[in-house]
Design a protein around this motif. Structure first.
Motif, PDB file in Angstrom:
ATOM      1  N   ILE A 280     -26.163  87.728  47.566  1.00 40.92           N
ATOM      2  CA  ILE A 280     -26.103  86.277  47.667  1.00 40.92           C
ATOM      3  C   ILE A 280     -25.323  86.220  48.860  1.00 40.92           C
ATOM      4  CG2 ILE A 280     -25.173  84.232  46.705  1.00 40.92           C
ATOM      5  CD1 ILE A 280     -27.519  85.493  45.175  1.00 40.92           C
ATOM      6  N   LYS A 281     -25.796  85.548  49.972  1.00 43.36           N
ATOM      7  CA  LYS A 281     -25.456  85.683  51.285  1.00 43.36           C
ATOM      8  C   LYS A 281     -24.008  84.914  51.749  1.00 43.36           C
ATOM      9  CE  LYS A 281     -28.998  88.541  52.477  1.00 43.36           C
ATOM     10  NZ  LYS A 281     -28.773  89.952  52.728  1.00 43.36           N
ATOM     11  N   TYR A 282     -23.498  85.462  52.560  1.00 42.90           N
ATOM     12  CA  TYR A 282     -22.327  84.677  53.384  1.00 42.90           C
ATOM     13  C   TYR A 282     -22.862  84.371  54.724  1.00 42.90           C
ATOM     14  CZ  TYR A 282     -18.539  85.121  56.767  1.00 42.90           C
ATOM     15  OH  TYR A 282     -17.616  84.921  58.150  1.00 42.90           O
ATOM     16  N   TRP A 283     -22.641  83.014  55.116  1.00 39.47           N
ATOM     17  CA  TRP A 283     -23.376  82.447  56.142  1.00 39.47           C
ATOM     18  C   TRP A 283     -22.491  81.233  56.574  1.00 39.47           C
ATOM     19  CZ3 TRP A 283     -25.339  85.495  59.808  1.00 39.47           C
ATOM     20  CH2 TRP A 283     -25.948  85.045  60.856  1.00 39.47           C
TER      21      TRP A 283
ATOM     22  N   HIS B 278     -34.400  85.086  46.988  1.00 38.21           N
ATOM     23  CA  HIS B 278     -34.318  83.514  47.442  1.00 38.21           C
ATOM     24  C   HIS B 278     -33.312  83.316  48.194  1.00 38.21           C
ATOM     25  CE1 HIS B 278     -33.904  79.192  46.996  1.00 38.21           C
ATOM     26  NE2 HIS B 278     -32.596  79.387  46.506  1.00 38.21           N
ATOM     27  N   SER B 279     -31.917  84.027  48.223  1.00 38.69           N
ATOM     28  CA  SER B 279     -30.462  83.904  48.969  1.00 38.69           C
ATOM     29  C   SER B 279     -31.069  84.030  50.410  1.00 38.69           C
ATOM     30  CB  SER B 279     -29.488  84.504  48.234  1.00 38.69           C
ATOM     31  OG  SER B 279     -28.379  84.432  49.274  1.00 38.69           O
ATOM     32  N   CYS B 280     -31.461  85.326  50.610  1.00 40.80           N
ATOM     33  CA  CYS B 280     -31.889  85.845  51.654  1.00 40.80           C
ATOM     34  C   CYS B 280     -32.876  85.236  52.631  1.00 40.80           C
ATOM     35  CB  CYS B 280     -32.911  87.410  51.641  1.00 40.80           C
ATOM     36  SG  CYS B 280     -33.279  87.949  53.091  1.00 40.80           S
ATOM     37  N   LEU B 281     -33.877  84.548  52.079  1.00 39.41           N
ATOM     38  CA  LEU B 281     -34.906  83.707  52.651  1.00 39.41           C
ATOM     39  C   LEU B 281     -34.120  82.410  53.021  1.00 39.41           C
ATOM     40  CD1 LEU B 281     -38.143  84.512  50.887  1.00 39.41           C
ATOM     41  CD2 LEU B 281     -37.382  85.591  53.168  1.00 39.41           C
TER      42      LEU B 281
END
Ligand code: 2P0
Length: 332
Positions: A21-24, A243-246
């Motif tokens: 689950i990405k940090y951005w 999902h989180s990546c895309l």
């Protein structure tokens, strides 16, 4: 103050981590506080080993990365060591030598393992007695994702509520041994990326129309991933991670000018992973701010996943790693 008696040197090893689950995005640039929480896995066979030696009379830092000096990296290292010098009440210069056994600045989280190892070795060299949580806060200030590499296995880095950032810290969710997934890393380019993560995040926050949707939907994704990890539910983790990546890439692509971290082989690898999953192979992909593809899979599937990725035109190499431990001392 640091103990007046030396020697003031130590060495530590840290492994990179990969966010599921990405940090951005940053809500505070000075304290490096994130706009969203994130969840990652720490790897085991890729590493950074960093040696730090403080010298009381020295007034500057000397930094070598993989045997070379790099001015931009040296500045970040000095800024990071300043946080430790402040804690210790000293102004000593340091000699820092760091080595990676994988390509730096190519979307393989070299800053995560690099700054986790630097903070750990630097704190030990100065005889600072810091908790893992304090190390995680310091690592976060040096590079966000480094907060997570303090710990092994499955890790969550919290958004936090406090203005001073002391609760924006990583904590372990589950040990690596409790669910020993494997990761195939497909290298599709060894070139350094053109837009670093910090710059990419700033551009996204300034210009992407999807920024608020990204922030508004993250808590639900974190909860879904946390539940999947605690239940060892591979299919649920696969769906929420892709999902989180895309979603992160869609957010970044919608910036102006759009951020395109993928090449053609990146895309082909993602299709190949989805085709394998359709055939019943337990595998999912994730991609960070670079063109490499990480395919996370059940241990029984690793050889098949590696073979499938090697077969994709444009894939230069495929590494294979398990999940590993947090940062540790290798000398003091
Ligand atoms: C992550 N990335 O969660 C996200 C996904 C890349 C894509 O964390 O500016 O090097 O040093 O806080 O930690 C890479 O960003 O950024 C990153 P800074 P960092 O893994």
């Amino acid at each position: 103050r640091a103990d007046a008696h030396g020697p003031f040197h130590a060495a530590s090893q840290a492994q990179p981590n990969i966010a599921l689950i990405k940090y951005w995005g940053k809500r505070d640039a000075a304290l490096n506080l994130p706009v969203v929480g994130s969840i990652s896995i720490t790897l085991d066979s890729l590493w950074t080993r960093t040696q730090v030696r403080f010298t009381p009379e020295q007034t500057y830092d000397r930094v070598s990365l993989n045997g070379r000096s790099d001015e931009a990296e040296a500045k970040r290292v000095t800024a990071c060591l300043n946080l430790l010098r402040e804690r210790a009440g000293v102004a000593w210069g340091a000699d820092v030598a760091s080595q990676n056994n994988f390509p730096t600045a190519a979307g393989l989280a070299s800053s995560a393992s690099g700054f986790a190892a630097l903070v750990h070795a630097g704190a030990n060299a100065l005889n600072l007695q810091l908790s893992d949580a304090e190390l995680s806060v310091l690592a976060r200030r040096c590079s966000g994702s480094a907060a997570r590499s303090i710990f092994g296995g499955y890790v969550e880095w919290a958004h936090g509520q406090r203005a001073d950032g002391t609760d924006s810290v990583a904590t372990p969710l589950l040990d690596a041994d409790a669910w020993p997934l494997r990761v195939a890393v497909a290298i599709t380019s060894t070139a350094a990326k053109q837009i670093g993560s910090s710059e990419g995040m700033n551009r996204t926050a300034r210009t992407s129309p999807y920024q608020s949707a990204w922030i508004d939907t993250q808590e639900a994704d974190l909860a879904t991933a946390r539940d999947a990890i605690h239940a060892r539910d591979f299919d649920a983790l696969a769906l929420i991670s892709e999902h989180s990546c895309l979603k992160m890439h869609a957010l970044a692509m919608a910036s102006q000018p759009g951020l395109l971290y993928w090449n053609g082989a990146t895309m082909e690898c993602m299709h190949r992973v989805r085709a394998l999953r359709q055939q019943g192979v337990p595998v999912f992909f994730t991609v960070d701010a670079g063109p490499q593809v990480k395919a996370v899979c059940a241990p029984s599937a690793i050889e098949q996943v590696k073979a499938a990725l090697r077969d994709v035109p444009g894939v230069l190499d495929v590494h294979d790693t398990g999940l590993g431990a947090g940062v540790r001392a290798i000398a003091k």
